[in-house]
Write a protein that holds these residues in place. Structure first.
Motif, PDB file in Angstrom:
ATOM      1  N   LEU A 134       9.524  -7.106   4.089  1.00 14.63           N
ATOM      2  CA  LEU A 134       9.827  -5.687   4.385  1.00 14.63           C
ATOM      3  C   LEU A 134       8.666  -5.073   5.181  1.00 14.63           C
ATOM      4  O   LEU A 134       9.051  -4.449   6.052  1.00 14.63           O
ATOM      5  N   GLU A 135       7.576  -5.395   4.968  1.00 18.40           N
ATOM      6  CA  GLU A 135       6.258  -4.958   5.652  1.00 18.40           C
ATOM      7  C   GLU A 135       6.275  -5.559   6.930  1.00 18.40           C
ATOM      8  O   GLU A 135       6.113  -4.851   7.963  1.00 18.40           O
ATOM      9  N   TYR A 136       6.604  -6.759   7.111  1.00 18.35           N
ATOM     10  CA  TYR A 136       6.605  -7.019   8.580  1.00 18.35           C
ATOM     11  C   TYR A 136       7.467  -6.575   9.429  1.00 18.35           C
ATOM     12  O   TYR A 136       7.337  -6.170  10.622  1.00 18.35           O
ATOM     13  N   PHE A 137       8.744  -6.293   9.033  1.00 21.81           N
ATOM     14  CA  PHE A 137      10.170  -5.875   9.662  1.00 21.81           C
ATOM     15  C   PHE A 137       9.821  -4.580  10.203  1.00 21.81           C
ATOM     16  O   PHE A 137      10.159  -3.725  10.962  1.00 21.81           O
ATOM     17  N   TYR A 138       9.409  -3.881   8.822  1.00 17.68           N
ATOM     18  CA  TYR A 138       9.428  -2.381   8.906  1.00 17.68           C
ATOM     19  C   TYR A 138       8.085  -1.436   8.810  1.00 17.68           C
ATOM     20  O   TYR A 138       8.245  -0.266   8.851  1.00 17.68           O
ATOM     21  N   GLY A 139       7.133  -2.233   8.656  1.00 20.00           N
ATOM     22  CA  GLY A 139       5.757  -1.634   8.850  1.00 20.00           C
ATOM     23  C   GLY A 139       5.552  -0.524   9.783  1.00 20.00           C
ATOM     24  O   GLY A 139       4.968   0.397   9.532  1.00 20.00           O
ATOM     25  N   ASP A 140       5.841  -1.019  10.757  1.00 17.84           N
ATOM     26  CA  ASP A 140       5.559   0.100  12.113  1.00 17.84           C
ATOM     27  C   ASP A 140       6.396   1.285  11.881  1.00 17.84           C
ATOM     28  O   ASP A 140       6.021   2.314  12.442  1.00 17.84           O
ATOM     29  N   LYS A 141       7.428   1.150  11.490  1.00 15.60           N
ATOM     30  CA  LYS A 141       8.685   2.023  11.570  1.00 15.60           C
ATOM     31  C   LYS A 141       8.036   3.162  10.331  1.00 15.60           C
ATOM     32  O   LYS A 141       8.280   4.261  10.677  1.00 15.60           O
ATOM     33  N   ILE A 142       7.658   2.711   9.503  1.00 13.66           N
ATOM     34  CA  ILE A 142       7.076   3.706   8.133  1.00 13.66           C
ATOM     35  C   ILE A 142       5.898   4.439   8.899  1.00 13.66           C
ATOM     36  O   ILE A 142       5.890   5.593   8.654  1.00 13.66           O
ATOM     37  N   GLY A 143       4.999   3.715   9.324  1.00 15.53           N
ATOM     38  CA  GLY A 143       3.825   4.716   9.914  1.00 15.53           C
ATOM     39  C   GLY A 143       3.009   5.637   8.829  1.00 15.53           C
ATOM     40  O   GLY A 143       2.672   6.682   9.476  1.00 15.53           O
ATOM     41  N   GLY A 144       2.852   5.068   7.702  1.00 14.71           N
ATOM     42  CA  GLY A 144       2.159   5.825   6.803  1.00 14.71           C
ATOM     43  C   GLY A 144       2.959   6.962   6.070  1.00 14.71           C
ATOM     44  O   GLY A 144       2.360   7.665   5.485  1.00 14.71           O
ATOM     45  N   THR A 145       4.329   7.008   6.606  1.00 16.84           N
ATOM     46  CA  THR A 145       5.032   8.232   5.915  1.00 16.84           C
ATOM     47  C   THR A 145       5.541   7.739   4.733  1.00 16.84           C
ATOM     48  O   THR A 145       5.908   6.287   4.462  1.00 16.84           O
ATOM     49  N   ALA A 146       6.033   8.594   3.951  1.00 12.01           N
ATOM     50  CA  ALA A 146       6.757   8.368   2.748  1.00 12.01           C
ATOM     51  C   ALA A 146       8.303   7.905   3.029  1.00 12.01           C
ATOM     52  O   ALA A 146       9.004   8.287   3.978  1.00 12.01           O
ATOM     53  N   ALA A 147       8.540   6.806   2.499  1.00  9.25           N
ATOM     54  CA  ALA A 147       9.947   5.721   2.935  1.00  9.25           C
ATOM     55  C   ALA A 147      10.209   5.172   1.694  1.00  9.25           C
ATOM     56  O   ALA A 147       9.460   4.502   0.854  1.00  9.25           O
ATOM     57  N   VAL A 148      11.531   4.751   1.756  1.00 10.67           N
ATOM     58  CA  VAL A 148      12.084   3.730   0.813  1.00 10.67           C
ATOM     59  C   VAL A 148      12.931   2.763   1.607  1.00 10.67           C
ATOM     60  O   VAL A 148      13.551   3.076   2.310  1.00 10.67           O
ATOM     61  N   TYR A 149      12.403   1.524   1.591  1.00 11.81           N
ATOM     62  CA  TYR A 149      13.154   0.396   1.982  1.00 11.81           C
ATOM     63  C   TYR A 149      13.603  -0.544   0.988  1.00 11.81           C
ATOM     64  O   TYR A 149      13.100  -0.937  -0.192  1.00 11.81           O
ATOM     65  N   VAL A 150      14.983  -1.244   1.211  1.00 10.92           N
ATOM     66  CA  VAL A 150      15.541  -2.253   0.096  1.00 10.92           C
ATOM     67  C   VAL A 150      15.897  -3.421   0.928  1.00 10.92           C
ATOM     68  O   VAL A 150      16.616  -3.412   2.043  1.00 10.92           O
ATOM     69  N   LEU A 151      15.530  -4.633   0.107  1.00  9.30           N
ATOM     70  CA  LEU A 151      15.972  -5.810   0.540  1.00  9.30           C
ATOM     71  C   LEU A 151      16.999  -6.455  -0.550  1.00  9.30           C
ATOM     72  O   LEU A 151      16.463  -6.690  -1.514  1.00  9.30           O
TER      73      LEU A 151
END
Length: 161
Positions: A134-151
């Motif tokens: 999750l961090e590898y694929f979406y870490g740059d998209k989160i950019g330190g903001t609050a978010a929820v990602y589900v695998l």
């Protein structure tokens, strides 16, 4: 020294209950030579998978095998020190890994040992966490903001906040 003469083979195993998806990718001099995926399930899935993997591991001394950690007793927490973690969190009997000096992956030591024993014939080199994916694929998209990602997988789900 003579490493460039050999191809490098990377094998990823994704277990889901009694099913296993295996992807094998071969490279030589940074060029992908092949990619092959196979699905195994049933009572003899691990034995069939061992035979499949063995034909690749015998081709080169540079073969790396990784498995996605299916353990439900794992997670990711903000901070890298056990002392940074909330007082209420139970952290005994776990192995931890600090990522980017910002967050920590953890997994049950007992379950990691069981994983090594179960796949001893395959010969695991790496165990990777769904939270790392999750961090590898979406870490740059989160950019330190609050978010929820589900695998979501067939038999499990990993959630990152």
């Amino acid at each position: 020294m003579i490493r460039w003469l050999f191809q490098k083979i990377f094998i990823a195993v994704v277990p889901s209950g009694d099913r296993h998806d295996v992807t094998v990718t071969g490279y030589k001099r940074k060029k992908r030579l092949f990619k092959e995926s196979k699905h195994f399930e049933g009572e003899f899935a691990v034995d069939e998978m061992v035979r499949f993997v063995k034909k690749f591991t015998e081709e080169t001394p540079y073969c790396y095998i990784a498995i996605l950690n299916p353990d439900p007793h794992q997670g990711a927490l903000e901070g890298c020190s056990i002392h940074d973690i909330y007082e209420g969190e139970e952290m005994s009997g776990v192995k931890t890994l600090c990522r980017k000096q910002q967050w920590m992956l953890y997994s049950s030591e007992k379950e990691l040992d069981a994983l090594q024993r179960k796949y001893a014939k395959v010969g695991l080199d790496f165990v990777f966490s769904p939270f790392s994916l999750l961090e590898y694929f979406y870490g740059d998209k989160i950019g330190g903001t609050a978010a929820v990602y589900v695998l979501a997988q067939k038999d499990s789900i990993s959630i990152a906040f």
